[in-house]
Design a protein around this motif. Sequence first.
Motif, PDB file in Angstrom:
ATOM      1  N   UNK A  35       0.718  -1.308  -0.158  1.00 40.63           N
ATOM      2  CA  UNK A  35       0.170  -0.060   0.068  1.00 40.63           C
ATOM      3  C   UNK A  35       0.925   1.485   0.161  1.00 40.63           C
ATOM      4  N   UNK A  36       2.079   1.112   0.657  1.00 39.24           N
ATOM      5  CA  UNK A  36       2.705   2.346   0.621  1.00 39.24           C
ATOM      6  C   UNK A  36       3.278   2.708  -0.661  1.00 39.24           C
ATOM      7  N   UNK A  37       3.246   1.735  -1.572  1.00 38.83           N
ATOM      8  CA  UNK A  37       3.703   2.514  -3.189  1.00 38.83           C
ATOM      9  C   UNK A  37       2.601   2.528  -4.032  1.00 38.83           C
ATOM     10  N   UNK A  43     -13.145  -1.824   0.628  1.00 41.75           N
ATOM     11  CA  UNK A  43     -13.573  -1.497  -0.725  1.00 41.75           C
ATOM     12  C   UNK A  43     -14.416  -0.156  -0.592  1.00 41.75           C
ATOM     13  N   UNK A  44     -14.025   0.808  -1.626  1.00 40.98           N
ATOM     14  CA  UNK A  44     -14.781   2.008  -1.636  1.00 40.98           C
ATOM     15  C   UNK A  44     -16.001   1.896  -2.094  1.00 40.98           C
ATOM     16  N   UNK A  60     -12.197   0.391  -6.698  1.00 39.13           N
ATOM     17  CA  UNK A  60     -11.100   0.935  -5.998  1.00 39.13           C
ATOM     18  C   UNK A  60     -11.037   0.382  -4.614  1.00 39.13           C
ATOM     19  N   UNK A  61     -10.004   0.097  -3.804  1.00 39.24           N
ATOM     20  CA  UNK A  61      -9.939  -0.410  -2.480  1.00 39.24           C
ATOM     21  C   UNK A  61      -8.959   0.746  -1.777  1.00 39.24           C
ATOM     22  N   UNK A  86      -6.565   2.285  -5.020  1.00 45.41           N
ATOM     23  CA  UNK A  86      -6.184   1.605  -6.078  1.00 45.41           C
ATOM     24  C   UNK A  86      -6.906   0.225  -6.287  1.00 45.41           C
ATOM     25  N   UNK A  87      -6.600  -0.332  -7.306  1.00 47.23           N
ATOM     26  CA  UNK A  87      -7.302  -1.571  -7.707  1.00 47.23           C
ATOM     27  C   UNK A  87      -6.508  -2.852  -7.059  1.00 47.23           C
TER      28      UNK A  87
END
Lengths: 276, 276
Positions: free
Chosen positions: B182-184, B223-224, B238-239, B189-190
Amino acid sequence: MARPPLSAEDRRFLDSYDPSDFERPSVAVDVALITVLEGSLHALAVRRPESPYKGRFALPGGFLGMKESLDQAAARVLADKAGLEGLFIEQLYTFGAPRRDPRTRVLSVAYYALVSQERMRDAISKDQRLLRLEVPWEGEAGGAVLAHDGARKIALAFDHDEILGMAIKRLRGKLNYAPVGYQLLGETFTLRQLQEVHEAILGQKLLKPPFRRRMLASGDLVATGEFEAGTAYRPAELYRFADRADLGGSYLERVTRERTLTSGDEDTLRGILGRG
Amino acid sequence: MARPPLSAEDRRFLDSYDPSDFERPSVAVDVALITVLEGSLHALAVRRPESPYKGRFALPGGFLGMKESLDQAAARVLADKAGLEGLFIEQLYTFGAPRRDPRTRVLSVAYYALVSQERMRDAISKDQRLLRLEVPWEGEAGGAVLAHDGARKIALAFDHDEILGMAIKRLRGKLNYAPVGYQLLGETFTLRQLQEVHEAILGQKLLKPPFRRRMLASGDLVATGEFEAGTAYRPAELYRFADRADLGGSYLERVTRERTLTSGDEDTLRGILGRG
DNA sequence: TTAATAGTGTCTCTGAGACACTATGTG
DNA sequence: CACATAGTGTCTCAGAGACACTATTAA
């Protein structure tokens, strides 16, 4: 005429600027020498002969010599303070809080080393003790450990309780993929002894059948065909570690030992994303 | 009257003794700033404006100030050289080969930091490049990496290729138990983007179904309900990362940040194994 | 024979690998 | 409708947990 405005970087620079920034810190190497005794993790502590923390116990350590590598300094500390050579030793973490040493700025490059109970017992001299370590946290969290001498809690000098906590955290992680347990036993050992070492490191009991399966399936063990002697009941078979070739010294010690300065060519460099 | 014989320790001491031992080394902090771009690991490199290695690329770094912690120094380097703050950053290893810097003895306390492609792109200035990293070793082994600028190999200054290798090794290990991916990425993000990040770090393709199962079962993803826009075909959901609370700064930074000197009591100490 | 530990067999459950399948948004 | 990717169902297999079982030695 007004001075040009300061950039954000200029301001950060000036904020943190101090003439003493050009002093150099002292650099020490401290070693957490770990063994398993009576089912518990123990570490060697040395009584400090002088201030700060005079009379208190600390990990064996020393200042880095200008001509030795960090790994060499750690090995020297073990040889001089405990008379032990050829142990598994690996760099752990570098502790650098500004006030961790009350005298002056001292960084500690911490190492951990593993030794069998027998060699540890032989090495201990009169100003040294084995302290039992208790881990007041679970799993990945990490933190300081508590050190006991069997009767009461021992407050270690400096941040050495943190170093020991880091060593245990590292050991626990390493147990998942590397055969560290062997470093804490003699040349031959029973599977039960190996299991007790793992249990001491992890701080929890393990089941015998899956443990045996994992160990035997790993390929790291060789059955000697011999059996332990002097047991009250059925003696267990003795095993030996399969390959001790690459366990003396850390990976980076071997990589950097003879590292020399290569000249290389001054390439014309093009960037992928640079906008210059 | 003959002098008393020297002990083994005395001899070792004299062998390694040198007046220059009481000099102090310089201590630098170097940061491997890693991102994933076009499916490959990349690191920020800065062209050195002066000797040694003038004109060559090196990791961003600087000398440790006497009043700042190591973690603070690493954060300062990122802020000053790349204008980036609040990134995930963690201490990696301390490099201390005696001749790793041709000027004088310089230790490098290496850190690695992770940043998204977008923030990295914005941060790059004219004397900086993103270098693509190739890993010429598998799994646990470790070693130096090869750095490319897309067309040709770039020889980095000092032992900075080793530092990058160490960073990748650490990232690979960490991927097994910590949500580093996630840091990257950006705030959302998907799953496909997350998988590409994992694939870049591990250097191998992963299967989609088990990857999705693992990620969703980990509890780290939320999940968004929103979907990516502008895709050629079916857009992916997107999460968001569930809990960014404990990812700013390393564990030890938090532990040692306010660490003060505790006086403690000068216990009467008894040893478990001491023979004094 | 008994006690106590060494060592094994086997069931279940979980999770990864592998692959085929369905679902859905854009052109 | 075609396409390409998102996302799912399911089979298999490997390994851990759990527990009962057999084996072996000394007293």
